[in-house]
Design an enzyme around this catalytic site. Structure first.
Site, PDB file in Angstrom:
ATOM      1  N   SER A 177      -9.879  -0.321   7.036  1.00 58.04           N
ATOM      2  CA  SER A 177      -9.296  -0.234   5.695  1.00 58.04           C
ATOM      3  C   SER A 177      -8.601  -1.483   5.179  1.00 58.04           C
ATOM      4  O   SER A 177      -8.240  -1.518   4.002  1.00 58.04           O
ATOM      5  CB  SER A 177      -8.310   0.929   5.623  1.00 58.04           C
ATOM      6  OG  SER A 177      -9.031   2.103   5.380  1.00 58.04           O
ATOM      7  N   SER A 237      -9.732   1.883   2.708  1.00 59.36           N
ATOM      8  CA  SER A 237      -8.839   2.616   1.834  1.00 59.36           C
ATOM      9  C   SER A 237      -7.778   1.744   1.158  1.00 59.36           C
ATOM     10  O   SER A 237      -7.175   2.174   0.180  1.00 59.36           O
ATOM     11  CB  SER A 237      -8.134   3.738   2.608  1.00 59.36           C
ATOM     12  OG  SER A 237      -7.314   3.184   3.618  1.00 59.36           O
ATOM     13  N   LYS A 267       0.851  -1.197   0.000  1.00 57.71           N
ATOM     14  CA  LYS A 267       0.000   0.000   0.000  1.00 57.71           C
ATOM     15  C   LYS A 267       0.884   1.243   0.000  1.00 57.71           C
ATOM     16  O   LYS A 267       1.876   1.302   0.736  1.00 57.71           O
ATOM     17  CB  LYS A 267      -0.910  -0.020   1.238  1.00 57.71           C
ATOM     18  CG  LYS A 267      -1.923   1.126   1.289  1.00 57.71           C
ATOM     19  CD  LYS A 267      -2.846   0.998   2.501  1.00 57.71           C
ATOM     20  CE  LYS A 267      -3.890   2.087   2.560  1.00 57.71           C
ATOM     21  NZ  LYS A 267      -4.791   1.943   3.731  1.00 57.71           N
TER      22      LYS A 267
HETATM   23  N1  GLN Z   1     -13.115   4.291   5.935  1.00 53.65           N
HETATM   24  C1  GLN Z   1     -12.571   4.790   7.170  1.00 53.65           C
HETATM   25  C2  GLN Z   1     -12.192   6.251   7.012  1.00 53.65           C
HETATM   26  O1  GLN Z   1     -12.456   6.782   6.012  1.00 53.65           O
HETATM   27  C3  GLN Z   1     -11.403   3.969   7.614  1.00 53.65           C
HETATM   28  C4  GLN Z   1     -10.172   4.255   6.860  1.00 53.65           C
HETATM   29  C5  GLN Z   1      -8.995   3.454   7.330  1.00 53.65           C
HETATM   30  O2  GLN Z   1      -9.129   2.444   8.020  1.00 53.65           O
HETATM   31  N2  GLN Z   1      -7.837   3.939   6.980  1.00 53.65           N
HETATM   32  O3  GLN Z   1     -11.648   6.859   7.878  1.00 53.65           O
END
Ligand code: GLN
Length: 488
Positions: free
Chosen positions: A180, A156, A81
């Site tokens: 994420s 994400s 990532k």
């Molecule tokens: N979807 C969540 C957010 O937008 C979690 C994102 C994540 O775990 N990095 O914050």
């Protein structure tokens, strides 16, 4: 005969140590597949073919010299990532702000992968600064779900999940602040593990919300998950939140049978808004665990309702502080044509950050500001304590909690981009795990009528990764791994 890119990590390892294939052949097969498939999926932001081939040659030399020195990762092609720092390789965080940032050092997890002989194919797409649930917040391009290219892969870590499902890497690393890793794993039909807060070093992980962020793995099956966790876990003096605690051999948890294991089913996770197909699949998976000898008991996590609200105070507050370093001086985009210092800051930050990141910075700055701190940040921190207490109480009655990962299967590209609140609500079942700092795993448990993957989420108390792996492995034993990966 399956192609080289269809094998799991542990299957590839067998072929490599028997010298039936070379690491260079495996790497070339992956690079070819990326060429053919990634233009459709869009999982990669940066490819590192030259470095990958060098690493593969090195792996082959190790395999030729003394096969016993090979680790389960020697010669295995991985994707990373793009929020994890890689020396000499651009690390963008999916943002214009870091479009040209080339880290001068490796994250600890990258050093560990290298020391184990892994081959890095490239850096994977993500929502900007890991803020989002669909990878549509990437400043560069969206990623498509390999099971249905019209749909999002989740986020994400959307590139990390999509690449594993599309077989454009054998496994990948992601990060999980509010879901994420688990949510995209669920949407792409792969195994995603968010370890306990402090289990895996975050040195070299670009910070989003420091009290929640954790690096974890995305793999094709549970065995690969255990193998990768063995490599990335462990104490690191360079991360002050890393915990000095021995790392067990996680593959020893891959044992058939769940006698003596009590699985808790949280009432608050089976609510209206949960897609009936997801619910059916999750309940079938729980029955499968029962058929392996587990006992099932209903538990309650009464403060679940407040988790999303508390998270969307705490995470943006921490983000607003962490992201203040991108000023165009020490880090970040340097704009041309500014009047003075303030004008330069303004231009760098307004051109460098996308709309979701700006929204989070504004929410976070507001909730930390004088006069509002008690009403927002302090209150949210108190709610967080109640959520931790909920889990502590539940784990007195059960060993593992089973629930859905996401309320629906993967939605369509564009479906939620106009409504941030709807997007935030898709994390309702994953956020509590981060607030409590406990481990969680997403394991594929079925396909919807439309052919979209559904994941089962398993949660355990702090450092309960072994219990999660045992339960997940038993689910895989009953359901079998996917026979047909999506044809892209
Ligand atoms: N979807 C969540 C957010 O937008 C979690 C994102 C994540 O775990 N990095 O914050």
């Amino acid at each position: 005969m399956s192609s080289l890119t269809d094998f799991t990590m542990h299957e590839l390892h067998e072929l490599l140590v028997r010298r039936e294939v070379s690491a260079v052949e495996v790497t070339k097969a992956y690079l070819d597949r990326i060429d053919g498939v990634d233009p459709k999926v869009g999982a990669y932001l940066t490819l590192t073919p030259d470095q990958a081939l060098d690493q593969a040659e090195k792996a082959d030399r190790c395999l030729a010299r003394k096969v016993e020195d090979a680790t389960p990762l020697t010669g295995i092609p991985v994707g990373i990532k793009d929020v994890i720092c890689t020396r000499g390789v651009r690390t963008t965080c999916g943002s214009r702000m870091l479009e040209n940032f080339v880290p001068p050092y490796n994250a600890t997890v990258i050093e560990r992968l290298e020391a184990h002989g892994a081959v890095m194919l490239g850096k994977l797409n993500m929502d900007e600064f890991a803020m989002g649930s669909s990878t549509e917040n990437s400043a560069f391009h969206p990623t498509h779900n390999p099971w249905d290219l019209e749909r999002i892969p989740g986020g994400s870590s959307g590139g990390s999940a999509a690449s594993v499902a599309a077989r454009t890497c054998a496994c990948s690393l992601g990060s999980d602040t509010g879901g994420s890793i688990r949510q995209p794993a669920s949407h792409c039909g792969v195994v995603g593990m968010k370890p306990t807060y402090g289990r895996v070093s975050r040195y070299g992980l670009v910070a989003f919300a420091s009290s929640l962020d954790q690096i974890g793995s995305l793999t094709r099956d549970v065995t690969d998950c255990a193998l990768l966790l063995n490599v990335i876990s462990g104490y690191d003096p360079r991360d002050s939140t890393s915990i000095p605690r021995d790392v067990p051999d996680y593959t020893l948890s891959l044992i058939p049978g769940l006698k003596g294991c009590t699985i808790g089913i949280p009432r608050e996770y089976f609510i209206s808004g949960l897609d009936p197909e997801v619910e059916r699949s999750v309940r079938d998976a729980i029955s499968a665990l029962e058929s392996q000898g587990a006992r099932v008991e209903e538990v309650s996590l009464p403060h679940t309702d407040y988790a999303v609200a508390a998270y969307y105070i705490i995470a943006p507050a921490e983000a607003s502080s962490n992201l203040s370093r991108y000023d165009g001086v020490k880090y970040g985009l340097r704009v041309r044509g500014f009047k003075d210092l303030t004008d330069m800051y303004k231009k760098a930050r307004s051109q460098g950050f996308g709309p979701e990141v700006k929204r989070r910075i504004m929410i976070g700055t507001y909730s930390l500001s004088a006069g509002y701190y008690d009403a927002y940040y302090k209150k949210a921190s108190q709610v967080r304590t109640l959520i931790m207490q909920d889990f502590r109480n539940a784990f007195e009655k059960c060993d593992v909690i089973a629930a859905p990962v996401a309320p629906t299967t993967a939605f369509r590209l564009g479906e939620k981009t106009g409504d941030p609140l709807q997007m935030y609500l898709s994390d309702i079942f994953t956020i509590p795990v981060n607030l409590a700092g406990i481990p969680g795993i997403s394991v594929p448990c079925g396909l919807s009528r439309d052919g979209l993957p559904i994941g089962l989420q398993l949660m355990a108390g702090h450092f309960g990764e072994e219990r999660l792996l045992t339960a997940a492995y038993n689910l895989e034993l009953v359901l079998g791994p996917w026979k047909n990966w999506p044809t892209v």
